[in-house]
Design a protein around this motif. Structure first.
Motif, PDB file in Angstrom:
ATOM      1  N   LEU A 142       2.154   1.890  -3.443  1.00  0.00           N
ATOM      2  CA  LEU A 142       1.114   2.468  -4.303  1.00  0.00           C
ATOM      3  C   LEU A 142       0.901   3.950  -3.999  1.00  0.00           C
ATOM      4  CD1 LEU A 142      -1.508  -0.431  -4.227  1.00  0.00           C
ATOM      5  CD2 LEU A 142      -0.142   0.314  -6.190  1.00  0.00           C
ATOM      6  N   THR A 153       3.833   5.978  -5.295  1.00  0.00           N
ATOM      7  CA  THR A 153       3.723   6.149  -6.742  1.00  0.00           C
ATOM      8  C   THR A 153       2.692   7.210  -7.091  1.00  0.00           C
ATOM      9  OG1 THR A 153       4.375   3.873  -7.147  1.00  0.00           O
ATOM     10  CG2 THR A 153       3.150   4.977  -8.905  1.00  0.00           C
ATOM     11  N   GLU A 166       0.835  -1.205   0.000  1.00  0.00           N
ATOM     12  CA  GLU A 166       0.000   0.000   0.000  1.00  0.00           C
ATOM     13  C   GLU A 166       0.867   1.251   0.000  1.00  0.00           C
ATOM     14  OE1 GLU A 166      -3.827  -1.795   2.466  1.00  0.00           O
ATOM     15  OE2 GLU A 166      -2.091  -0.995   3.542  1.00  0.00           O
TER      16      GLU A 166
END
Length: 156
Positions: free
Chosen positions: A118, A121, A115
């Protein structure tokens, strides 16, 4: 072998974990003496690794009776830390500050490694379109929404 800043950080985190109060009070000079370094090195570690984004409050008073108080802020639904973070994020959030906050979420196991990757990113400068929004403003808005979602009990 790790560098001096890493050793100081590890030491401070260890003594914070060992205390029941959630904070420690130290003298900068004594701590510098333990690590055979200048007090400015202690200041550097506190200023870069014990920030509010990373979940710490540092109170400091210089002088003969001076002290350092390092407080570990808790992360839970009723925590003042979440409100403080939302205030500190404000209307803009740099990528570096976002990474500091994300590191704290990982340490508190609020998010998993996947997580966090992500989120990292999503918040990366390359992911934010400069033509539409100012990236720091958009990043601040996104991080506030992430924190609101993480603090909810009824996650889908």
């Amino acid at each position: 072998m790790s560098n001096l800043a890493d050793r100081i950080e590890s030491y401070l985190k260890k003594i914070l974990e060992e205390t029941d109060e959630g904070f420690v009070v130290l003298q900068r000079g004594v701590l510098a003496g333990e690590f055979s370094c200048a007090p400015s090195q202690i200041n550097y570690v506190l200023g870069t690794r014990f920030t509010v984004e990373r979940g710490y409050l540092v109170e400091s008073r210089r002088g003969g009776g001076g002290y350092l108080r390092i407080v570990r802020l808790g992360w839970n639904q009723d925590s003042q830390f979440q409100g403080l973070i939302r205030q500190l994020i404000g209307d803009q959030l740099t990528y570096e500050r976002a990474l500091g906050l994300l590191k704290r979420l990982l340490e508190e196991e609020v998010v998993s490694s996947r997580e966090a990757a992500l989120i990292r990113t999503m918040l990366h400068p390359d992911s934010l379109n400069n033509d539409v929004f100012h990236p720091d403003i958009l990043r601040a808005h996104m991080m506030k929404r992430i924190l609101t979602t993480l603090s909810r009990e009824d996650l889908i």
